[in-house]
Design a protein around this motif. Structure first.
Motif, PDB file in Angstrom:
ATOM      1  N   THR A   1      35.837  49.779  33.556  1.00 56.77           N
ATOM      2  CA  THR A   1      34.514  50.372  33.004  1.00 56.77           C
ATOM      3  C   THR A   1      34.018  49.567  31.964  1.00 56.77           C
ATOM      4  O   THR A   1      32.791  49.099  32.033  1.00 56.77           O
ATOM      5  N   GLY A   2      34.596  48.810  30.867  1.00 61.77           N
ATOM      6  CA  GLY A   2      34.063  48.258  29.752  1.00 61.77           C
ATOM      7  C   GLY A   2      33.411  46.947  30.346  1.00 61.77           C
ATOM      8  O   GLY A   2      32.279  46.394  30.102  1.00 61.77           O
ATOM      9  N   THR A   3      34.148  46.078  31.293  1.00 60.09           N
ATOM     10  CA  THR A   3      33.631  45.093  31.605  1.00 60.09           C
ATOM     11  C   THR A   3      32.505  45.066  32.657  1.00 60.09           C
ATOM     12  O   THR A   3      31.555  44.436  32.861  1.00 60.09           O
TER      13      THR A   3
ATOM     14  N   GLY B   1      40.991  41.184  42.757  1.00 63.63           N
ATOM     15  CA  GLY B   1      40.910  40.551  41.528  1.00 63.63           C
ATOM     16  C   GLY B   1      40.508  38.942  41.830  1.00 63.63           C
ATOM     17  O   GLY B   1      39.543  38.594  41.015  1.00 63.63           O
ATOM     18  N   ALA B   2      41.107  38.387  42.599  1.00 63.92           N
ATOM     19  CA  ALA B   2      40.746  36.891  43.124  1.00 63.92           C
ATOM     20  C   ALA B   2      39.340  36.909  43.488  1.00 63.92           C
ATOM     21  O   ALA B   2      38.451  35.957  42.747  1.00 63.92           O
ATOM     22  N   ARG B   3      38.858  37.791  44.229  1.00 64.85           N
ATOM     23  CA  ARG B   3      37.322  37.648  44.685  1.00 64.85           C
ATOM     24  C   ARG B   3      36.382  37.877  43.393  1.00 64.85           C
ATOM     25  O   ARG B   3      35.536  37.153  43.472  1.00 64.85           O
ATOM     26  N   ALA B   4      36.745  38.836  42.508  1.00 62.88           N
ATOM     27  CA  ALA B   4      35.892  38.970  41.158  1.00 62.88           C
ATOM     28  C   ALA B   4      35.959  37.946  40.420  1.00 62.88           C
ATOM     29  O   ALA B   4      34.657  37.302  39.780  1.00 62.88           O
ATOM     30  N   MET B   5      37.133  37.187  40.168  1.00 62.06           N
ATOM     31  CA  MET B   5      37.192  35.888  39.589  1.00 62.06           C
ATOM     32  C   MET B   5      36.091  34.927  39.919  1.00 62.06           C
ATOM     33  O   MET B   5      35.309  34.312  39.363  1.00 62.06           O
ATOM     34  N   LYS B   6      36.184  34.556  41.520  1.00 62.14           N
ATOM     35  CA  LYS B   6      35.594  33.326  41.809  1.00 62.14           C
ATOM     36  C   LYS B   6      34.100  33.931  41.898  1.00 62.14           C
ATOM     37  O   LYS B   6      33.262  33.014  41.650  1.00 62.14           O
ATOM     38  N   MET B   7      33.872  35.168  42.181  1.00 51.55           N
ATOM     39  CA  MET B   7      32.343  35.480  42.061  1.00 51.55           C
ATOM     40  C   MET B   7      31.832  35.179  40.709  1.00 51.55           C
ATOM     41  O   MET B   7      30.653  34.989  40.480  1.00 51.55           O
TER      42      MET B   7
ATOM     43  N   ASP C   1      36.499  24.385  35.095  1.00 48.27           N
ATOM     44  CA  ASP C   1      35.716  24.402  33.865  1.00 48.27           C
ATOM     45  C   ASP C   1      36.297  25.409  33.084  1.00 48.27           C
ATOM     46  O   ASP C   1      36.053  25.511  31.802  1.00 48.27           O
ATOM     47  N   ILE C   2      37.283  26.375  33.677  1.00 47.31           N
ATOM     48  CA  ILE C   2      37.682  27.667  32.643  1.00 47.31           C
ATOM     49  C   ILE C   2      38.853  27.037  32.151  1.00 47.31           C
ATOM     50  O   ILE C   2      39.901  26.620  32.615  1.00 47.31           O
ATOM     51  N   ASP C   3      39.011  27.361  30.636  1.00 44.22           N
ATOM     52  CA  ASP C   3      39.944  26.955  29.845  1.00 44.22           C
ATOM     53  C   ASP C   3      40.976  28.029  29.500  1.00 44.22           C
ATOM     54  O   ASP C   3      42.214  27.932  29.351  1.00 44.22           O
ATOM     55  N   TYR C   4      40.353  29.145  29.580  1.00 40.20           N
ATOM     56  CA  TYR C   4      41.307  30.365  28.843  1.00 40.20           C
ATOM     57  C   TYR C   4      40.721  31.863  29.782  1.00 40.20           C
ATOM     58  O   TYR C   4      39.563  31.914  30.132  1.00 40.20           O
ATOM     59  N   ILE C   5      41.717  32.570  30.148  1.00 39.02           N
ATOM     60  CA  ILE C   5      41.494  33.765  30.792  1.00 39.02           C
ATOM     61  C   ILE C   5      42.165  34.752  29.777  1.00 39.02           C
ATOM     62  O   ILE C   5      43.163  34.976  29.610  1.00 39.02           O
ATOM     63  N   ASN C   6      41.363  35.825  29.382  1.00 36.11           N
ATOM     64  CA  ASN C   6      41.761  36.968  28.962  1.00 36.11           C
ATOM     65  C   ASN C   6      41.895  38.091  29.926  1.00 36.11           C
ATOM     66  O   ASN C   6      41.257  38.626  30.656  1.00 36.11           O
ATOM     67  N   ALA C   7      43.335  38.097  30.270  1.00 33.57           N
ATOM     68  CA  ALA C   7      43.989  38.984  31.356  1.00 33.57           C
ATOM     69  C   ALA C   7      43.817  40.372  31.238  1.00 33.57           C
ATOM     70  O   ALA C   7      43.704  41.120  30.187  1.00 33.57           O
ATOM     71  N   HIS C   8      43.814  41.111  32.372  1.00 32.55           N
ATOM     72  CA  HIS C   8      43.749  42.525  32.379  1.00 32.55           C
ATOM     73  C   HIS C   8      45.111  42.757  31.908  1.00 32.55           C
ATOM     74  O   HIS C   8      45.532  43.634  30.976  1.00 32.55           O
TER      75      HIS C   8
ATOM     76  N   MET D   1      37.508  25.081  23.592  1.00 35.99           N
ATOM     77  CA  MET D   1      37.324  25.539  25.043  1.00 35.99           C
ATOM     78  C   MET D   1      35.959  25.387  25.483  1.00 35.99           C
ATOM     79  O   MET D   1      34.891  25.557  24.540  1.00 35.99           O
ATOM     80  N   LYS D   2      35.641  25.273  26.730  1.00 36.96           N
ATOM     81  CA  LYS D   2      34.251  25.183  27.326  1.00 36.96           C
ATOM     82  C   LYS D   2      33.670  26.548  27.882  1.00 36.96           C
ATOM     83  O   LYS D   2      32.674  27.033  27.658  1.00 36.96           O
ATOM     84  N   ALA D   3      35.000  27.040  28.609  1.00 38.50           N
ATOM     85  CA  ALA D   3      34.585  28.447  29.348  1.00 38.50           C
ATOM     86  C   ALA D   3      35.539  29.268  29.248  1.00 38.50           C
ATOM     87  O   ALA D   3      36.791  28.485  29.203  1.00 38.50           O
ATOM     88  N   ALA D   4      35.400  30.488  29.529  1.00 36.84           N
ATOM     89  CA  ALA D   4      36.613  31.484  29.520  1.00 36.84           C
ATOM     90  C   ALA D   4      36.034  32.761  30.535  1.00 36.84           C
ATOM     91  O   ALA D   4      34.913  32.812  30.330  1.00 36.84           O
ATOM     92  N   ILE D   5      37.145  33.559  30.867  1.00 36.32           N
ATOM     93  CA  ILE D   5      36.707  34.501  31.874  1.00 36.32           C
ATOM     94  C   ILE D   5      37.619  35.758  31.244  1.00 36.32           C
ATOM     95  O   ILE D   5      38.642  35.524  30.480  1.00 36.32           O
ATOM     96  N   SER D   6      37.333  37.028  31.460  1.00 40.52           N
ATOM     97  CA  SER D   6      37.741  38.331  30.956  1.00 40.52           C
ATOM     98  C   SER D   6      37.963  38.947  32.279  1.00 40.52           C
ATOM     99  O   SER D   6      36.679  39.354  32.916  1.00 40.52           O
ATOM    100  N   ASN D   7      39.092  39.647  32.512  1.00 37.20           N
ATOM    101  CA  ASN D   7      39.489  40.270  33.950  1.00 37.20           C
ATOM    102  C   ASN D   7      39.598  41.680  33.568  1.00 37.20           C
ATOM    103  O   ASN D   7      40.389  42.149  32.368  1.00 37.20           O
ATOM    104  N   SER D   8      39.096  42.666  34.202  1.00 42.43           N
ATOM    105  CA  SER D   8      39.799  44.133  34.144  1.00 42.43           C
ATOM    106  C   SER D   8      39.701  44.800  35.443  1.00 42.43           C
ATOM    107  O   SER D   8      38.752  44.405  36.446  1.00 42.43           O
ATOM    108  N   LEU D   9      40.661  45.503  35.759  1.00 39.64           N
ATOM    109  CA  LEU D   9      41.065  45.868  36.976  1.00 39.64           C
ATOM    110  C   LEU D   9      41.472  47.642  36.911  1.00 39.64           C
ATOM    111  O   LEU D   9      42.066  47.956  36.050  1.00 39.64           O
TER     112      LEU D   9
END
Length: 411
Positions: free
Chosen positions: A165-167, A278-284, A295-302, A388-396
């Motif tokens: 929801t939050g993401t 989840g892989a498709r969401a990250m790639k998207m 380019d991604i240095d860090y992932i805030n995982a679910h 870091m240059k870029a990061a992603i945050s995942n929620s499932l």
């Protein structure tokens, strides 16, 4: 042309602190906000610990009389939203109100209100049910009340995608600004799920940890994990169109560049095999942001601390990043906050932008026994400094909802 979107304000109410600054300080110190379950009788449940908000004073944000007509999840949302808008120094007035919107979601909304009012109905009949019952319970009321309290008259919406929801809310709000339908959005998630029925439900489907030690119960990616810790709170960000932010001299935490949202079409509670959705969401999200996986240095995982999630999220990261999966860092801040369900993505987006801005990666605490299937760099136990240059945050979320946000350090 897509407009550029930046984060200019943050506000949070979490088990680690009643504002974003204290919460972040505790995250970097590797402190846990999990304690014994006190809001309910813990003898009634196999789960004995929870990540409860502590010493929260609703009167600091909402008139006492008004607060009585709201569920706890709305209290958290208004408090976090007010703090985020104040942090952004965003003045909402007659000139700009129509162009400032609210997109705040909740996974289960006013469950506490529902339970209390149902008990009243059973004992005393329909006449004693509060006339505010429905507007207190429905999940969109956090967004509705924040809009009323702050005078924001633009797009007003609520996403309900369980733990995504939050993401999803922030991603949807980002797209509103990107396409030019608002200059600013107040967005995130709020949740107050520590109630008899939701704890009972999560215990019944064996999702919650039965570890009785609050300090070690949440242990994402550890071989001895046994379920998530239910948490509560809210995480709200102010998203703003870059030119609008620059014109008023706003401080900028980071740039939001990409959003991915997919469905597993697989199972109501279990993730798709190897985290395919989840892989498709990250790639998207990475593609949407014009980034490459490198380019991604860090992932805030679910990183919920459940068997399936941690294993499949790790597999999904390897699928998307290939060899680079072993070069980037991944961490689960749920090891310290517990799982805030619909609010998790809001709070974790804040952690991700702060990590980029300050050049420091939050740790995954309680990572003691490696799981052979979880073999990435999870920033074990101690925060780590790194530009870091870029990061992603995942929620499932249950229902097969996957959402990812991509952020870039603002230059």
């Amino acid at each position: 042309m897509k407009r550029r979107v930046v984060v200019t304000g943050i506000g949070a109410v979490t088990p680690l602190g009643n504002d974003a600054a204290i919460t972040w300080e505790h995250i970097l110190a590797g402190k846990s906000g999990i304690g014994p379950l006190t809001r309910l009788n813990k003898d009634d449940f196999p789960a004995k610990v929870a990540a409860e908000v502590k010493d929260f004073s609703v009167e600091e944000f909402i008139d006492k009389k008004d607060a009585r007509k709201m569920d706890r999840f709305t209290h958290y949302a208004i408090a976090a939203a007010k703090m985020a808008v104040e942090d952004a120094k965003l003045e909402i007035n007659e000139e700009n109100a129509n162009h400032i919107g609210v997109w705040i979601g909740s996974g289960i909304g006013g469950m506490e209100t529902f339970e209390n009012q149902y008990e009243t109905f059973l004992e005393r009949g329909y006449r004693r049910v509060s006339p505010f019952f429905v507007p207190m319970m429905i999940p969109d009321m956090a967004a509705g009340q924040v809009s009323i309290y702050l005078g924001a008259k633009g797009v007003n919406s609520c996403t309900v995608t369980a733990c995504a929801t939050g993401t999803n809310s922030i991603g949807d709000a980002f797209k509103v600004i990107q396409r030019g339908d608002a200059v600013a959005m107040i967005s995130g998630g709020a949740e107050a799920p520590i109630t008899k029925m939701s704890v009972a439900g999560f215990c019944a489907n064996k999702a919650l940890s039965t570890n009785e030690d609050p300090q070690t119960a949440s242990r994402p990616f550890d071989a001895n994990r046994d379920g998530f810790i239910i948490g509560e709170g809210a995480g709200i960000v102010v998203l703003e169109e870059l030119e609008h932010a620059l014109a008023r001299g706003a401080k900028i935490y980071a740039e939001v560049v990409g959003y991915g949202s997919t469905g597993d079409a697989h199972h109501i509670t279990a993730p798709a095999p190897n985290g395919e959705g989840g892989a498709r969401a990250m790639k998207m999200a990475i593609d949407d942001g014009g980034l490459s996986p490198e380019d991604i240095d860090y992932i805030n995982a679910h990183g919920t601390s459940t068997d399936y999630n941690d294993k499949y999220e790790t597999a999904a990261i390897k699928q998307v990043f290939g060899d680079h999966a072993y070069k980037l860092a991944v961490s689960s801040t749920k090891s310290m906050t517990g799982h805030l369900l619909g609010a998790a993505g809001g709070v974790e987006a804040i952690f991700t932008v702060l990590a980029l801005k300050e050049g420091i990666m939050p740790p995954t605490i309680n990572l003691e026994t490696p799981d052979p299937e979880c073999d990435l760099d999870y920033v074990p136990n101690t925060a780590r400094k790194k530009e870091m240059k870029a990061a992603i945050s995942n929620s499932l979320g249950f229902g097969g909802h996957n959402a990812t946000l991509a952020f870039k350090k603002y230059e």
